[in-house]
Design a protein around this motif. Structure first.
Motif, PDB file in Angstrom:
ATOM      1  N   ILE A 181      77.396  60.232  24.427  1.00 26.18           N
ATOM      2  CA  ILE A 181      77.015  58.639  24.594  1.00 26.18           C
ATOM      3  C   ILE A 181      75.937  58.569  23.432  1.00 26.18           C
ATOM      4  O   ILE A 181      75.898  57.524  23.078  1.00 26.18           O
ATOM      5  N   GLY A 239      77.750  57.854  20.391  1.00 24.55           N
ATOM      6  CA  GLY A 239      78.413  56.587  20.134  1.00 24.55           C
ATOM      7  C   GLY A 239      77.595  55.370  20.073  1.00 24.55           C
ATOM      8  O   GLY A 239      77.982  54.554  19.530  1.00 24.55           O
ATOM      9  N   GLY A 240      76.267  55.711  20.767  1.00 23.18           N
ATOM     10  CA  GLY A 240      75.420  54.525  20.774  1.00 23.18           C
ATOM     11  C   GLY A 240      74.891  54.337  19.297  1.00 23.18           C
ATOM     12  O   GLY A 240      74.511  53.250  18.969  1.00 23.18           O
ATOM     13  N   LEU A 243      77.479  52.548  17.446  1.00 23.21           N
ATOM     14  CA  LEU A 243      77.522  51.132  17.625  1.00 23.21           C
ATOM     15  C   LEU A 243      76.073  50.248  17.489  1.00 23.21           C
ATOM     16  O   LEU A 243      76.125  49.215  17.610  1.00 23.21           O
ATOM     17  N   ALA A 278      74.947  47.558  23.321  1.00 23.64           N
ATOM     18  CA  ALA A 278      75.784  48.844  23.343  1.00 23.64           C
ATOM     19  C   ALA A 278      75.541  49.755  22.060  1.00 23.64           C
ATOM     20  O   ALA A 278      76.171  50.647  21.591  1.00 23.64           O
ATOM     21  N   GLY A 279      73.968  49.905  21.907  1.00 23.32           N
ATOM     22  CA  GLY A 279      73.782  50.638  20.513  1.00 23.32           C
ATOM     23  C   GLY A 279      72.433  51.340  20.624  1.00 23.32           C
ATOM     24  O   GLY A 279      71.495  50.765  21.414  1.00 23.32           O
ATOM     25  N   SER A 316      71.665  52.340  24.570  1.00 26.26           N
ATOM     26  CA  SER A 316      72.560  52.568  25.349  1.00 26.26           C
ATOM     27  C   SER A 316      72.263  53.840  26.148  1.00 26.26           C
ATOM     28  O   SER A 316      73.056  54.415  27.014  1.00 26.26           O
ATOM     29  N   ARG A 345      77.581  45.846  20.534  1.00 24.56           N
ATOM     30  CA  ARG A 345      76.860  46.488  19.231  1.00 24.56           C
ATOM     31  C   ARG A 345      75.395  46.443  19.394  1.00 24.56           C
ATOM     32  O   ARG A 345      74.801  46.295  20.710  1.00 24.56           O
ATOM     33  N   SER A 366      82.093  48.733  27.558  1.00 28.23           N
ATOM     34  CA  SER A 366      80.991  49.142  26.329  1.00 28.23           C
ATOM     35  C   SER A 366      80.950  50.734  26.764  1.00 28.23           C
ATOM     36  O   SER A 366      80.880  51.470  25.612  1.00 28.23           O
ATOM     37  N   ILE A 380      81.519  53.729  24.024  1.00 28.20           N
ATOM     38  CA  ILE A 380      80.372  54.496  23.468  1.00 28.20           C
ATOM     39  C   ILE A 380      80.925  55.903  23.701  1.00 28.20           C
ATOM     40  O   ILE A 380      80.659  56.720  22.876  1.00 28.20           O
ATOM     41  N   HIS A 381      81.325  56.354  24.740  1.00 27.40           N
ATOM     42  CA  HIS A 381      81.623  57.683  25.322  1.00 27.40           C
ATOM     43  C   HIS A 381      82.599  58.173  24.192  1.00 27.40           C
ATOM     44  O   HIS A 381      82.704  59.332  23.627  1.00 27.40           O
TER      45      HIS A 381
END
Length: 361
Positions: free
Chosen positions: A15, A18-19, A22, A106-107, A111, A133, A208, A212-213
């Protein structure tokens, strides 16, 4: 993309990665938020992830976040419970407990911080967010498009200060809250956009947390296979490699509660002899060649990846000599609407060009 149903400690590495991706350079380094979330999960157990459609129409749903310049977080670490304090302050204003948490963006740090709050409060987190994002300003969310008010809003800092705000519109919320953030030392934790489950079903961008994951898992898997993740991310996310080069200069200032500036990247390999200019306000907003040819522009995503490791690079950590891939991908369709472009299109940020979808450039 595989839906995620529960966030356990072992999920936080994916996470956070991914965060960071994004976050499009902004949102703050999620590493700090990862540590806070891991500590909260260790103390309180895993966090349930729910679909927005599973919310009762009369549920109270609240996003929590960090507000401020990402550069500040390099030196001004949070105490860890500020976002939870902001949530409790908002619940006092609303006269009821929240039923679910979600990410405003989502960033980056935003996140991971909501996961810590959800674990501490014993609440589920919604598989969705307000941006798809990261964007630099509070009104730049899908909730604004859906007509949801940012207020009442609460803010908390590491000293124990808490502020409650009511404003006439979401842009005013951004302006007043940004001033308070500066007085809080450049960063504060916030709870805002309180909404019903019915409103959330109209306003929240879906999937989201799962995205992210999944992105974090892809980056880790490609690292394990000794491959740069950009090719697989391009295939899975409909993205594209925009440029490859070495960072030759970074002009970066923390002003007005934002990290603003420009990076100059000199092309390598197939891009030798070319130069890219990467403009940012917390997040990367415009990528163009030195002759002014536009390569990508907000609201589409512009991400910076390390050429060797594939790891995302944030605006506050990039520096001279970094060998990078500039990666682009389309934004959520909501931002390509007339209202969406008024909120986050290039002209809002003062650029003299109209938005052109990244796939058409």
């Amino acid at each position: 993309m595989t839906p995620i149903k529960t966030i356990a400690r072992e999920d936080m590495e994916n996470i956070a990665l991914g965060g960071a991706f994004l976050g499009t350079g902004g949102g703050g380094d999620p590493y700090i938020g990862k540590l806070i979330a891991e500590q909260a999960i260790d103390a309180n157990g895993p966090v349930a992830v729910i679909d927005v459609e599973d919310l009762a129409d009369d549920a109270l749903v609240v996003p929590v976040a960090m507000m401020g310049a990402p550069t500040v977080m390099l030196e001004k670490l949070p105490r860890g419970d500020e976002a939870y304090s902001a949530l409790r302050a908002l619940e006092a204003v609303m006269g009821r407990k929240a039923d679910a948490i979600f990410c405003i963006e989502a960033g980056g740090l935003n996140s991971t911080i909501p996961i810590a709050v959800a674990a501490t409060a014993g609440l589920p987190i919604v598989d969705g967010d307000g941006m798809g994002r990261a964007f630099p300003e509070l009104q730049m969310v899908s909730m604004t498009i859906a007509g949801v008010s940012a207020c009442p809003m609460t803010m908390a800092d590491e000293k124990g200060n808490a502020v409650t705000m009511n404003t006439v519109d979401n842009l005013s919320t951004e302006k007043f809250a940004r001033s308070i953030t500066v007085e809080m030392g450049g960063a504060g934790l916030i709870a805002l956009y309180p909404m019903t489950g019915a409103q959330a079903k109209e306003a929240v961008l879906r999937g989201s947390m799962s995205l992210i994951h999944s992105i974090g898992r892809i980056i880790h898997e490609e690292q394990a296979a000794n491959r740069n993740c950009s090719d697989r991310l391009a295939a899975d996310l409909n993205g594209m490699r925009l440029f490859e080069g070495r960072v030759m200069d970074v002009d970066r200032k923390t002003t007005g509660g934002f990290a603003r500036g420009k990076a100059v990247i000199e092309g390598l390999e197939g891009y030798a002899g070319q130069t890219m200019h990467l403009h940012f306000q917390n997040e990367f907003l415009v990528a163009e060649t030195d002759d002014g040819t536009l390569l990508a522009s907000t609201p589409d995503l512009i991400c910076l990846l390390d050429l060797e490791t594939g790891l995302p690079i944030t605006t506050e950590t990039m520096g001279y000599g970094f060998r990078v891939i500039v990666f682009g991908m389309p934004c959520d369709p909501a931002w390509r609407s007339e209202h969406g472009l008024q909120l986050v299109g290039p002209r809002y940020f003062g650029y003299e060009h109209d938005y052109v979808p990244i796939e058409d450039l």
